[in-house]
Design an enzyme around this catalytic site. Structure first.
Site, PDB file in Angstrom:
ATOM      1  N   SER A 135       0.836  -1.194   0.000  1.00 54.13           N
ATOM      2  CA  SER A 135       0.000   0.000   0.000  1.00 54.13           C
ATOM      3  C   SER A 135       0.873   1.247   0.000  1.00 54.13           C
ATOM      4  O   SER A 135       1.953   1.260   0.609  1.00 54.13           O
ATOM      5  CB  SER A 135      -0.862  -0.013   1.267  1.00 54.13           C
ATOM      6  OG  SER A 135      -1.494   1.234   1.452  1.00 54.13           O
ATOM      7  N   LYS A 156       2.296  -3.675   6.510  1.00 50.60           N
ATOM      8  CA  LYS A 156       2.657  -3.739   5.081  1.00 50.60           C
ATOM      9  C   LYS A 156       4.159  -3.563   4.918  1.00 50.60           C
ATOM     10  O   LYS A 156       4.798  -4.265   4.136  1.00 50.60           O
ATOM     11  CB  LYS A 156       1.907  -2.662   4.291  1.00 50.60           C
ATOM     12  CG  LYS A 156       0.401  -2.891   4.204  1.00 50.60           C
ATOM     13  CD  LYS A 156       0.071  -4.140   3.434  1.00 50.60           C
ATOM     14  CE  LYS A 156      -1.425  -4.396   3.334  1.00 50.60           C
ATOM     15  NZ  LYS A 156      -1.750  -5.713   2.795  1.00 50.60           N
ATOM     16  N   TYR A 176      -1.502  -0.654  10.713  1.00 54.88           N
ATOM     17  CA  TYR A 176      -1.812  -1.293   9.427  1.00 54.88           C
ATOM     18  C   TYR A 176      -0.679  -1.067   8.427  1.00 54.88           C
ATOM     19  O   TYR A 176      -0.187  -1.998   7.791  1.00 54.88           O
ATOM     20  CB  TYR A 176      -3.140  -0.738   8.864  1.00 54.88           C
ATOM     21  CG  TYR A 176      -3.331  -1.067   7.401  1.00 54.88           C
ATOM     22  CD1 TYR A 176      -3.605  -2.368   6.999  1.00 54.88           C
ATOM     23  CD2 TYR A 176      -3.195  -0.081   6.412  1.00 54.88           C
ATOM     24  CE1 TYR A 176      -3.744  -2.680   5.650  1.00 54.88           C
ATOM     25  CE2 TYR A 176      -3.339  -0.384   5.077  1.00 54.88           C
ATOM     26  CZ  TYR A 176      -3.613  -1.687   4.704  1.00 54.88           C
ATOM     27  OH  TYR A 176      -3.744  -2.001   3.369  1.00 54.88           O
TER      28      TYR A 176
HETATM   29  P1  NAD Z   1     -10.902  -7.108   1.486  1.00 54.12           P
HETATM   30  O1  NAD Z   1     -11.039  -7.066   2.966  1.00 54.12           O
HETATM   31  O2  NAD Z   1     -12.098  -6.895   0.648  1.00 54.12           O
HETATM   32  O3  NAD Z   1     -10.226  -8.490   1.046  1.00 54.12           O
HETATM   33  C1  NAD Z   1      -9.310  -9.183   1.862  1.00 54.12           C
HETATM   34  C2  NAD Z   1      -9.725 -10.643   1.885  1.00 54.12           C
HETATM   35  O4  NAD Z   1      -8.807 -11.372   2.714  1.00 54.12           O
HETATM   36  C3  NAD Z   1     -11.115 -10.854   2.466  1.00 54.12           C
HETATM   37  O5  NAD Z   1     -11.853 -11.690   1.603  1.00 54.12           O
HETATM   38  C4  NAD Z   1     -10.854 -11.513   3.815  1.00 54.12           C
HETATM   39  O6  NAD Z   1     -11.909 -12.366   4.173  1.00 54.12           O
HETATM   40  C5  NAD Z   1      -9.541 -12.238   3.561  1.00 54.12           C
HETATM   41  N1  NAD Z   1      -8.713 -12.472   4.746  1.00 54.12           N
HETATM   42  C6  NAD Z   1      -8.318 -11.557   5.671  1.00 54.12           C
HETATM   43  N2  NAD Z   1      -7.552 -12.168   6.603  1.00 54.12           N
HETATM   44  C7  NAD Z   1      -7.454 -13.464   6.257  1.00 54.12           C
HETATM   45  C8  NAD Z   1      -6.793 -14.597   6.816  1.00 54.12           C
HETATM   46  N3  NAD Z   1      -6.089 -14.513   7.954  1.00 54.12           N
HETATM   47  N4  NAD Z   1      -6.890 -15.793   6.175  1.00 54.12           N
HETATM   48  C9  NAD Z   1      -7.613 -15.898   5.038  1.00 54.12           C
HETATM   49  N5  NAD Z   1      -8.254 -14.879   4.462  1.00 54.12           N
HETATM   50  C10 NAD Z   1      -8.183 -13.673   5.062  1.00 54.12           C
HETATM   51  O7  NAD Z   1      -9.760  -6.060   1.109  1.00 54.12           O
HETATM   52  P2  NAD Z   1      -9.320  -5.515  -0.332  1.00 54.12           P
HETATM   53  O8  NAD Z   1      -9.712  -4.093  -0.414  1.00 54.12           O
HETATM   54  O9  NAD Z   1      -9.743  -6.463  -1.387  1.00 54.12           O
HETATM   55  O10 NAD Z   1      -7.748  -5.545  -0.131  1.00 54.12           O
HETATM   56  C11 NAD Z   1      -6.955  -6.639  -0.555  1.00 54.12           C
HETATM   57  C12 NAD Z   1      -5.529  -6.395  -0.123  1.00 54.12           C
HETATM   58  O11 NAD Z   1      -5.067  -5.158  -0.681  1.00 54.12           O
HETATM   59  C13 NAD Z   1      -5.346  -6.269   1.398  1.00 54.12           C
HETATM   60  O12 NAD Z   1      -4.129  -6.888   1.747  1.00 54.12           O
HETATM   61  C14 NAD Z   1      -5.257  -4.779   1.608  1.00 54.12           C
HETATM   62  O13 NAD Z   1      -4.501  -4.448   2.760  1.00 54.12           O
HETATM   63  C15 NAD Z   1      -4.540  -4.335   0.347  1.00 54.12           C
HETATM   64  N6  NAD Z   1      -4.802  -2.916   0.002  1.00 54.12           N
HETATM   65  C16 NAD Z   1      -6.094  -2.493  -0.104  1.00 54.12           C
HETATM   66  C17 NAD Z   1      -6.347  -1.153  -0.381  1.00 54.12           C
HETATM   67  C18 NAD Z   1      -7.765  -0.651  -0.473  1.00 54.12           C
HETATM   68  O14 NAD Z   1      -7.964   0.561  -0.336  1.00 54.12           O
HETATM   69  N7  NAD Z   1      -8.767  -1.490  -0.712  1.00 54.12           N
HETATM   70  C19 NAD Z   1      -5.282  -0.263  -0.560  1.00 54.12           C
HETATM   71  C20 NAD Z   1      -3.974  -0.744  -0.463  1.00 54.12           C
HETATM   72  C21 NAD Z   1      -3.747  -2.095  -0.167  1.00 54.12           C
HETATM   73  C1  WQD Z   2      -9.756   9.755   0.706  1.00 58.89           C
HETATM   74  C2  WQD Z   2      -9.988  11.255   0.889  1.00 58.89           C
HETATM   75  C3  WQD Z   2     -10.304  11.875   3.198  1.00 58.89           C
HETATM   76  C4  WQD Z   2     -14.074   9.676   3.696  1.00 58.89           C
HETATM   77  C5  WQD Z   2      -7.144   4.825   3.039  1.00 58.89           C
HETATM   78  C6  WQD Z   2      -6.103   4.167   3.902  1.00 58.89           C
HETATM   79  C7  WQD Z   2      -4.978   3.648   3.054  1.00 58.89           C
HETATM   80  C8  WQD Z   2      -5.473   2.774   1.898  1.00 58.89           C
HETATM   81  C9  WQD Z   2      -6.630   3.387   1.171  1.00 58.89           C
HETATM   82  C10 WQD Z   2      -5.212   0.448   2.367  1.00 58.89           C
HETATM   83  C11 WQD Z   2      -9.244  11.824   2.090  1.00 58.89           C
HETATM   84  C12 WQD Z   2     -11.559  12.129   2.410  1.00 58.89           C
HETATM   85  C13 WQD Z   2     -12.908  10.218   3.206  1.00 58.89           C
HETATM   86  C14 WQD Z   2     -15.168  10.527   4.000  1.00 58.89           C
HETATM   87  C15 WQD Z   2     -13.847  12.412   3.285  1.00 58.89           C
HETATM   88  N1  WQD Z   2      -5.933   1.507   2.344  1.00 58.89           N
HETATM   89  N2  WQD Z   2     -12.790  11.557   2.996  1.00 58.89           N
HETATM   90  N3  WQD Z   2     -14.994  11.867   3.767  1.00 58.89           N
HETATM   91  O1  WQD Z   2      -7.348   7.907   3.624  1.00 58.89           O
HETATM   92  O2  WQD Z   2      -6.385   8.113   1.284  1.00 58.89           O
HETATM   93  O3  WQD Z   2      -6.540   5.906   2.341  1.00 58.89           O
HETATM   94  O4  WQD Z   2      -7.613   3.865   2.081  1.00 58.89           O
HETATM   95  O5  WQD Z   2      -4.043   0.345   2.204  1.00 58.89           O
HETATM   96  O6  WQD Z   2      -4.140   2.940   3.916  1.00 58.89           O
HETATM   97  O7  WQD Z   2      -5.608   5.115   4.829  1.00 58.89           O
HETATM   98  O8  WQD Z   2      -8.603   7.002   1.614  1.00 58.89           O
HETATM   99  O9  WQD Z   2     -10.970   6.977   0.911  1.00 58.89           O
HETATM  100  O10 WQD Z   2     -10.431   7.102   3.391  1.00 58.89           O
HETATM  101  O11 WQD Z   2      -9.993   9.080   1.927  1.00 58.89           O
HETATM  102  O12 WQD Z   2     -13.745  13.625   3.122  1.00 58.89           O
HETATM  103  O13 WQD Z   2     -16.231  10.089   4.446  1.00 58.89           O
HETATM  104  O14 WQD Z   2     -11.382  11.461   1.169  1.00 58.89           O
HETATM  105  O15 WQD Z   2     -10.080  12.876   4.136  1.00 58.89           O
HETATM  106  O16 WQD Z   2      -8.864  13.147   1.744  1.00 58.89           O
HETATM  107  P1  WQD Z   2      -7.192   7.353   2.289  1.00 58.89           P
HETATM  108  P2  WQD Z   2     -10.078   7.470   1.986  1.00 58.89           P
END
Ligand code: NAD
Ligand code: WQD
Length: 340
Positions: A124, A152, A148
């Site tokens: 991330s 990562k 979190y």
């Molecule tokens: P999500 O929660 O929708 O998907 C994660 C999946 O992993 C889920 O289906 C959950 O049930 C499964 N899971 C969690 N812990 C587990 C475990 N111990 N064993 C087996 N399964 C498990 O999340 P997502 O948005 O699809 O994200 C996928 C990956 O990408 C995550 O690692 C997340 O940290 C990373 N990521 C997501 C974002 C985002 O904003 N969505 C941003 C950056 C990184």
């Molecule tokens: C985006 C913008 C808020 C909600 C988060 C995690 C990051 C990554 C992605 C996994 C910001 C604003 C938000 C709301 C708002 N996840 N906002 N009202 O914070 O960039 O990232 O998700 O790795 O680790 O921190 O994403 O969608 O929460 O916010 O004004 O109800 O929207 O302040 O500027 P963020 P976000």
């Protein structure tokens, strides 16, 4: 290619499956459904008309995981499984370290036992922390500001050491910026449990009438309109970056961290306006206080992804909002809206 997908039932994982199956890869999903539903996998089956294997299991069930990997004998693993809520990670850090870090170590051990040495990992942009300069390139120092983000960073380092110790092993650590949007069919999409913590799902739920207004967290940031700016990447573009990473891993040993973003930011108000245009709905909002821990702006330098993977984002904010609306309007309560 045979690809083992941890967390494949989740938001990004389910979109990944449609790409992999569409390209003719064989897939096995390993998920404990802690933040997803098996229904998402049923939708993927109907969408793609392709079978795939599933195992209901937790990463930390080492033996079950090792058995599943040995039985499937994958060429590569895509590792999505993990907990991702920033706020919960501060409240329950040990759960996050156990699930994400311990779970990833268990996965690498099971891969060793199954003689699989290729992994694409969901990292991330949160690993960078507060920007020292923008856009973020991969050389930017890592300084995550919550547990979190630290999971990562630690997993990245563990994978890097694992690759260094095994000749021929390869890993791509994909640092996602802000994944958003949905499959164009509207059949799969993001379905957060409880009130969404992230902007796009919150805006979608306001548009569909589930919530009255969006709280905009601050309008006094040093950005174009004072609201926070982020690099929103369409989830289908993101999935395509993984297939490119799989191809890269297959021919090059070593470990690379690569940003996955568009290289352009949108502010909160720009997102709201784009969503209004895509949905034809008015989206009420109120300016409220800044959210603690937020940064003014986060934008990727995605040039390494183009240079190494030949990948660049093809979808824009309009595509993101149209696809998110197709999903939300057809499934107002997410996967719980209908039986199938
Ligand atoms: P999500 O929660 O929708 O998907 C994660 C999946 O992993 C889920 O289906 C959950 O049930 C499964 N899971 C969690 N812990 C587990 C475990 N111990 N064993 C087996 N399964 C498990 O999340 P997502 O948005 O699809 O994200 C996928 C990956 O990408 C995550 O690692 C997340 O940290 C990373 N990521 C997501 C974002 C985002 O904003 N969505 C941003 C950056 C990184
Ligand atoms: C985006 C913008 C808020 C909600 C988060 C995690 C990051 C990554 C992605 C996994 C910001 C604003 C938000 C709301 C708002 N996840 N906002 N009202 O914070 O960039 O990232 O998700 O790795 O680790 O921190 O994403 O969608 O929460 O916010 O004004 O109800 O929207 O302040 O500027 P963020 P976000």
């Amino acid at each position: 290619m045979k690809v083992f997908v941890t967390g494949g039932a989740g938001y990004i994982g389910s979109h990944m499956l449609t790409e992999l199956l569409g390209e003719g890869h064989e897939v096995c999903v390993y998920d404990n459904y802690v933040n997803s539903l098996p229904l998402a996998l049923d939708r993927v089956r109907t969408l793609t008309n392709r079978p795939f294997e599933t195992v209901a299991g937790d990463l930390r069930q080492g033996e079950r995981l090792a058995e599943s990997l040995k039985a499937f004998r994958p060429d590569a693993v895509i590792h999505f499984a993990g907990l991702k809520a920033v706020g919960a990670s501060a409240a329950f850090p040990l759960e996050y370290y156990e699930n994400n870090v311990q779970g990833s170590i268990a996965l690498l051990r099971a891969m060793e036992a199954a003689e699989c040495h290729r992994i694409v990992f969901s990292s991330s942009a949160t690993v960078y922390g507060e920007p020292r300069y923008l856009p973020f390139d991969e050389a930017h120092p890592l300084s995550p500001i919550n547990p979190y983000g630290r999971t990562k960073q630690f997993i990245e380092e563990i994978i890097r050491d694992w690759v260094a110790a095994r000749s021929g092993a390869s890993a791509v650590l994909l640092r996602y910026f802000n994944p958003v949007g949905a499959h164009e069919s509207g059949r799969i999409g993001e379905d957060p449990l409880g009130p969404p913590a992230n902007l796009l799902p919150f805006v979608s739920q306001v548009a569909v009438g589930r919530r009255p207004f969006v709280s905009v967290y601050g309008d006094d940031y040093p950005t174009r309109d004072g609201t926070g700016e982020r690099d929103y990447i369409h989830v289908v573009d993101l999935a395509k970056a993984h297939t490119a990473a799989l191809t890269y891993c297959a021919s090059r040993p070593g470990c690379e961290a690569i940003n996955v973003g568009v290289g352009r930011g949108a502010t909160v108000l720009e997102v709201i306006r784009a969503f209004e245009a895509a949905s034809g709905r008015t989206i009420p909002y109120r300016i409220v206080a800044r959210r603690p821990g937020d940064t003014a702006s986060s934008v990727a330098d995605p040039s390494k992804a183009l240079a190494l993977l030949g990948w660049r984002a093809e979808r824009d904010l309009g595509d993101i909002c149209r696809s998110a609306w197709a999903w939300q309007s057809a499934n107002p309560q997410g996967y719980r809206s209908t039986a199938s």
